[in-house]
Enzyme design. Structure first.
Site, PDB file in Angstrom:
ATOM      1  N   GLU A   1       4.306  81.250  12.256  1.00  0.00           N
ATOM      2  CA  GLU A   1       2.955  80.841  12.485  1.00  0.00           C
ATOM      3  C   GLU A   1       3.089  80.891  14.104  1.00  0.00           C
ATOM      4  OE1 GLU A   1       1.235  77.134  12.147  1.00  0.00           O
ATOM      5  OE2 GLU A   1      -0.806  77.928  12.158  1.00  0.00           O
TER       6      GLU A   1
ATOM      7  N   HIS B   1      -8.975  71.066   9.612  1.00  0.00           N
ATOM      8  CA  HIS B   1      -7.930  70.095   9.798  1.00  0.00           C
ATOM      9  C   HIS B   1      -8.365  68.644  10.196  1.00  0.00           C
ATOM     10  CE1 HIS B   1      -6.097  74.008  10.843  1.00  0.00           C
ATOM     11  NE2 HIS B   1      -4.887  73.457  10.256  1.00  0.00           N
TER      12      HIS B   1
ATOM     13  N   LYS C   1      -7.785  77.286   4.315  1.00  0.00           N
ATOM     14  CA  LYS C   1      -6.617  76.303   4.897  1.00  0.00           C
ATOM     15  C   LYS C   1      -7.362  74.989   4.755  1.00  0.00           C
ATOM     16  CE  LYS C   1      -3.111  74.884   7.728  1.00  0.00           C
ATOM     17  NZ  LYS C   1      -2.729  74.957   9.066  1.00  0.00           N
TER      18      LYS C   1
ATOM     19  N   SER D   1      15.700  56.497   1.667  1.00  0.00           N
ATOM     20  CA  SER D   1      16.309  56.321   0.136  1.00  0.00           C
ATOM     21  C   SER D   1      17.229  57.589  -0.109  1.00  0.00           C
ATOM     22  CB  SER D   1      15.176  56.401  -0.917  1.00  0.00           C
ATOM     23  OG  SER D   1      16.021  56.510  -2.179  1.00  0.00           O
TER      24      SER D   1
ATOM     25  N   LYS E   1       9.752  46.595  -8.665  1.00  0.00           N
ATOM     26  CA  LYS E   1      10.338  46.571  -9.952  1.00  0.00           C
ATOM     27  C   LYS E   1       9.750  45.421 -10.757  1.00  0.00           C
ATOM     28  CE  LYS E   1      15.156  47.600  -8.157  1.00  0.00           C
ATOM     29  NZ  LYS E   1      16.431  47.233  -7.941  1.00  0.00           N
TER      30      LYS E   1
ATOM     31  N   ASP F   1      20.197  48.931 -13.231  1.00  0.00           N
ATOM     32  CA  ASP F   1      21.283  48.297 -12.538  1.00  0.00           C
ATOM     33  C   ASP F   1      22.049  47.433 -12.978  1.00  0.00           C
ATOM     34  OD1 ASP F   1      20.008  48.749 -10.035  1.00  0.00           O
ATOM     35  OD2 ASP F   1      18.242  47.451  -9.972  1.00  0.00           O
TER      36      ASP F   1
ATOM     37  N   ASN G   1      23.755  30.456  -4.803  1.00  0.00           N
ATOM     38  CA  ASN G   1      22.583  30.885  -4.046  1.00  0.00           C
ATOM     39  C   ASN G   1      22.188  29.968  -2.860  1.00  0.00           C
ATOM     40  OD1 ASN G   1      20.635  33.047  -3.257  1.00  0.00           O
ATOM     41  ND2 ASN G   1      19.193  31.646  -4.077  1.00  0.00           N
TER      42      ASN G   1
ATOM     43  N   ARG H   1      16.353  28.355  -6.670  1.00  0.00           N
ATOM     44  CA  ARG H   1      16.131  29.726  -7.187  1.00  0.00           C
ATOM     45  C   ARG H   1      17.421  30.263  -8.237  1.00  0.00           C
ATOM     46  NH1 ARG H   1      15.320  34.912  -3.318  1.00  0.00           N
ATOM     47  NH2 ARG H   1      14.729  36.443  -4.819  1.00  0.00           N
TER      48      ARG H   1
ATOM     49  N   MET I   1      25.245  43.765   5.417  1.00  0.00           N
ATOM     50  CA  MET I   1      24.631  44.943   5.322  1.00  0.00           C
ATOM     51  C   MET I   1      24.220  45.409   6.816  1.00  0.00           C
ATOM     52  SD  MET I   1      21.203  45.751   3.151  1.00  0.00           S
ATOM     53  CE  MET I   1      20.059  44.954   4.283  1.00  0.00           C
TER      54      MET I   1
ATOM     55  N   TYR J   1      25.924  48.644   0.153  1.00  0.00           N
ATOM     56  CA  TYR J   1      26.598  49.857   0.333  1.00  0.00           C
ATOM     57  C   TYR J   1      26.535  50.432   1.618  1.00  0.00           C
ATOM     58  CZ  TYR J   1      21.870  51.552  -0.988  1.00  0.00           C
ATOM     59  OH  TYR J   1      20.625  52.010  -1.111  1.00  0.00           O
TER      60      TYR J   1
HETATM   61  P1  NAP Z   1      16.411  39.870  -3.057  1.00  0.00           P
HETATM   62  O1  NAP Z   1      15.558  40.127  -4.499  1.00  0.00           O
HETATM   63  O2  NAP Z   1      15.626  39.855  -1.924  1.00  0.00           O
HETATM   64  O3  NAP Z   1      17.401  38.861  -3.050  1.00  0.00           O
HETATM   65  C1  NAP Z   1      18.300  38.504  -1.959  1.00  0.00           C
HETATM   66  C2  NAP Z   1      19.159  37.227  -2.427  1.00  0.00           C
HETATM   67  O4  NAP Z   1      19.982  37.230  -1.054  1.00  0.00           O
HETATM   68  C3  NAP Z   1      18.374  36.123  -2.445  1.00  0.00           C
HETATM   69  O5  NAP Z   1      19.191  35.396  -3.344  1.00  0.00           O
HETATM   70  C4  NAP Z   1      18.792  35.539  -1.022  1.00  0.00           C
HETATM   71  O6  NAP Z   1      18.727  33.856  -1.008  1.00  0.00           O
HETATM   72  C5  NAP Z   1      19.781  35.832  -0.697  1.00  0.00           C
HETATM   73  N1  NAP Z   1      20.167  36.062   0.912  1.00  0.00           N
HETATM   74  C6  NAP Z   1      19.337  36.716   1.634  1.00  0.00           C
HETATM   75  N2  NAP Z   1      19.624  36.581   3.027  1.00  0.00           N
HETATM   76  C7  NAP Z   1      20.724  35.541   2.988  1.00  0.00           C
HETATM   77  C8  NAP Z   1      21.522  35.161   3.769  1.00  0.00           C
HETATM   78  N3  NAP Z   1      21.368  35.236   5.294  1.00  0.00           N
HETATM   79  N4  NAP Z   1      22.210  34.024   3.683  1.00  0.00           N
HETATM   80  C9  NAP Z   1      22.484  33.663   2.289  1.00  0.00           C
HETATM   81  N5  NAP Z   1      21.873  34.453   1.272  1.00  0.00           N
HETATM   82  C10 NAP Z   1      20.957  35.068   1.583  1.00  0.00           C
HETATM   83  O7  NAP Z   1      17.138  41.446  -2.986  1.00  0.00           O
HETATM   84  P2  NAP Z   1      17.823  41.990  -4.119  1.00  0.00           P
HETATM   85  O8  NAP Z   1      16.991  43.109  -4.538  1.00  0.00           O
HETATM   86  O9  NAP Z   1      18.748  41.484  -5.040  1.00  0.00           O
HETATM   87  O10 NAP Z   1      18.949  42.974  -3.251  1.00  0.00           O
HETATM   88  C11 NAP Z   1      19.772  42.133  -2.819  1.00  0.00           C
HETATM   89  C12 NAP Z   1      21.170  43.128  -2.231  1.00  0.00           C
HETATM   90  O11 NAP Z   1      21.614  43.831  -3.301  1.00  0.00           O
HETATM   91  C13 NAP Z   1      20.595  44.166  -1.024  1.00  0.00           C
HETATM   92  O12 NAP Z   1      20.634  43.918   0.156  1.00  0.00           O
HETATM   93  C14 NAP Z   1      21.243  45.687  -1.398  1.00  0.00           C
HETATM   94  O13 NAP Z   1      22.149  45.717  -0.551  1.00  0.00           O
HETATM   95  C15 NAP Z   1      22.044  45.339  -2.663  1.00  0.00           C
HETATM   96  N6  NAP Z   1      21.492  46.031  -4.047  1.00  0.00           N
HETATM   97  C16 NAP Z   1      22.350  47.061  -3.992  1.00  0.00           C
HETATM   98  C17 NAP Z   1      22.094  48.156  -5.210  1.00  0.00           C
HETATM   99  C18 NAP Z   1      23.145  49.196  -5.491  1.00  0.00           C
HETATM  100  O14 NAP Z   1      22.661  50.105  -6.235  1.00  0.00           O
HETATM  101  N7  NAP Z   1      24.313  49.231  -4.964  1.00  0.00           N
HETATM  102  C19 NAP Z   1      20.818  48.136  -5.622  1.00  0.00           C
HETATM  103  C20 NAP Z   1      19.833  46.972  -5.430  1.00  0.00           C
HETATM  104  C21 NAP Z   1      20.374  46.162  -4.364  1.00  0.00           C
HETATM  105  P3  NAP Z   1      17.170  33.052  -0.967  1.00  0.00           P
HETATM  106  O15 NAP Z   1      17.051  32.976  -2.568  1.00  0.00           O
HETATM  107  O16 NAP Z   1      18.028  31.738  -0.385  1.00  0.00           O
HETATM  108  O17 NAP Z   1      16.221  33.609  -0.234  1.00  0.00           O
END
Ligand code: NAP
Length: 547
Positions: free
Chosen positions: A33, A130, A156, A251, A313, A354, A404, A409, A459, A489
């Site tokens: 185009e 458009h 279009k 992602s 989720k 997971d 934690n 929690r 991370m 990761y």
């Molecule tokens: P989430 O539900 O938000 O939970 C995060 C957890 O981390 C909570 O327990 C939180 O504590 C704690 N946290 C956050 N910041 C913190 C800090 N500065 N100091 C201390 N603790 C802290 O998240 P999620 O879904 O479980 O995911 C968590 C991590 O898992 C992600 O960052 C990701 O890298 C990893 N992950 C990896 C995969 C994989 O396939 N490899 C898949 C999913 C997730 P509080 O309860 O005190 O807030």
């Protein structure tokens, strides 16, 4: 007929436009185009230059002079447009198509006369509309009016998508087309409408030569479309899969699953499907509810599977309950699901891969050393990932201690899983491990065979990129040959893993967990073993890790 691939070339100066047209041909485009509006001011002396550009193009050409009102740069008079169209209709080597805005045709008699004078043998008219602000409120009426224009060989319609539901509208438009039609939703919500043009019956789709040369928001590059989404292999029967979350732009799942489909010869395409979170503090349940069932039920799209990520989720489990979908034992116990499967017979089920991923990679790492029964796991974090890991490990017989930052929690996680363990899976009580909660200050004294980080500490771009979630130096009670797993990761080698390696401990990185959860999804959708080596390579390449 598969949709053609059209590369827009912005004509800022004629010489570089010719070079871009050659690059478009080399990249595999079918059509270019020529967007002349950045250069053509309406001066009739420039028309010969446009004709030369068209004649010199290595591919069939659509000439477009997009008005400022519809997202382009042309603000000259209608007479200049009419003169351009008339001139392009003369001679042998004119363009294949001329884009004429419906608005110009409606408002201007001179434009209409020029268009009607093009005749059968001349360039075809792509009659276009458009809206760069959103879906026009009077879309149906305008499409009807466009269909009433006999001079239009192609229609279009392009508008900025405000939600993933706008792709459904594009599918409707194409489904009821009365002639070749291009229908596209612009913006990040609209990517599926561009990738799925061949499946939905679109005449062509646009892709830019490079990241910076996109002429519309959300337009992919040729390489993303052809290599990433396998545009050339998409047809009416191609099955559609998606990653649903907010945001999903970064992602890695589309790269992983599309490469996998290619490797095993599965006729599928996997797309990012951003479904917004709600207002602050809300998880966007209504958005998921408004999107997911409609995408599954739409006869032309027919979503067949999805990876579901933050913040949906838990929403997925709630939605499945409302819709009467099958909730598998892992998702029920964990209260969150990351996978949706629509079986060929229409049955819909959700599960959580997971949990099995954490268990599987740990088993692999322990190897000969045996199973997980009686294994002591120090699990750091109490969020979604921790919940899945704790359930999976305890079901496999491990004793999981959750540490934690917010102790309550951790306690409520342990309490919830106490009731859930064995209930949904039917696992016998004597084979079961347990889940208990502790404050983070107790972590240095933990007696553990395995340490797992599920917080974002370490991370890139997270709250503490240089930090380590576990003080390995002061953890004197780690078992001999302890394993340290990080679910983070990016980076692959987190500060925690680097320290564990330096101490001679075995490690498991987050890529392995990611690949395993993706592999389980892939197997659920395709019924075939996932090419895990390929998945691993794709992820590590994207994260910039070699070897
Ligand atoms: P989430 O539900 O938000 O939970 C995060 C957890 O981390 C909570 O327990 C939180 O504590 C704690 N946290 C956050 N910041 C913190 C800090 N500065 N100091 C201390 N603790 C802290 O998240 P999620 O879904 O479980 O995911 C968590 C991590 O898992 C992600 O960052 C990701 O890298 C990893 N992950 C990896 C995969 C994989 O396939 N490899 C898949 C999913 C997730 P509080 O309860 O005190 O807030």
């Amino acid at each position: 007929m598969p949709a053609m691939l059209c590369v827009p070339v912005m004509v800022r100066d004629p010489a570089s436009a010719v070079e871009d047209a050659l690059s478009a041909r080399d990249a595999g485009a079918d059509v270019v185009e020529l967007r002349i509006d950045p250069w053509y001011t309406g001066d009739s002396g420039q028309i010969e230059g446009v004709r030369r550009l068209v004649a010199g193009s290595p591919l069939p050409v659509i000439v477009t002079c997009r008005s400022a009102a519809e997202g382009g740069a042309f603000d000259g008079p209608d007479e200049a447009l009419a003169e351009l169209y008339e001139a392009l209709g003369q001679g042998e080597d004119g363009p294949r198509y001329i884009d004429v805005e419906h608005a110009a045709l409606v408002r201007s008699e001179v434009v209409r006369r020029a268009v009607e004078g093009l005749g059968e043998g001349g360039p075809g008219v792509v009659l276009s509309m458009h809206d760069t602000r959103g879906r026009p409120a009077d879309l149906s009426r305008r499409v009807l009016a466009m269909r009433g224009e006999a001079s239009a060989r192609v229609l279009k319609v392009a508008f900025l998508a405000r939600s993933p539901r706008d792709t459904l509208e594009v599918a409707e438009l194409l489904g009821e087309r009365d002639r070749p039609t291009i229908a596209l939703a612009m913006g990040e919500f609209g990517l599926p409408s561009r990738v799925l043009a061949s499946k939905l019956g679109g005449f062509l789709t646009f892709a830019s030569l490079r990241d910076t040369s996109a002429t519309a928001p959300g337009q992919p590059t040729v390489s993303e479309l052809v290599d990433g989404y396998r545009f050339r292999s998409i047809g009416p029967g191609t099955l559609v899969y998606a990653v649903i979350g907010w945001p999903v732009g970064h992602s890695m799942s589309p790269a992983v699953h599309n490469a996998g489909f290619e490797a095993v010869g599965h006729d599928g395409v996997y797309l990012p499907l951003p479904v917004p979170a709600g207002e602050e503090g809300q998880a966007g349940y209504e958005s998921l509810k408004a999107t997911l069932p409609a995408w599954i039920e739409h006869p032309a799209l027919g979503l067949r599977g999805a990876s579901v990520t933050i913040p949906h989720k838990e929403n997925l489990v709630r939605l499945a309950g409302e819709m009467g979908w099958v909730v598998e034992s892992d998702a029920e116990a964990i209260g969150a699901a990351n996978t949706l499967v629509v079986e060929a017979d229409g049955q819909i089920r959700i599960c959580n891969t997971d949990a099995e991923a954490v268990v599987a990679v740990l088993r692999d790492r322990l190897g000969e050393r045996g199973g997980l029964e009686k294994l002591r796991v120090a699990l750091i974090g109490a969020g979604g990932m921790a919940r899945a890991a704790a359930w999976g490990l305890a079901e496999a017989g491990a004793t999981v201690v959750v540490y934690n930052r917010t102790q309550e929690r951790a306690e409520s996680l342990a309490e919830a899983l106490k009731g859930a363990l064995g209930r949904a899976s039917g696992n016998a009580k004597e084979n079961m491990g347990k889940v208990v909660a502790m404050g983070l200050d107790a972590l240095p004294k933990a007696c553990a065979d395995v340490v797992i980080n599920t917080t974002p500490i370490g991370m890139a771009g997270g709250p503490a990129p240089e930090g380590t979630a576990a003080p390995l130096a002061s953890m004197a009670n780690l078992g001999a040959g302890a394993v340290v797993m990080d679910t983070v990761y990016n980076p692959v080698r987190t500060p925690l893993l680097a320290e564990a390696e330096a101490r001679g401990l075995a490690t498991v990185d987050g890529v392995q967990v990611f690949v395993r959860q993706a592999a389980a999804q892939f197997e659920a959708w395709t019924g075939r073993p996932a090419p895990v080596g390929l998945f691993d390579r794709v992820v590590r390449e994207r994260l910039g890790v070699r070897g």
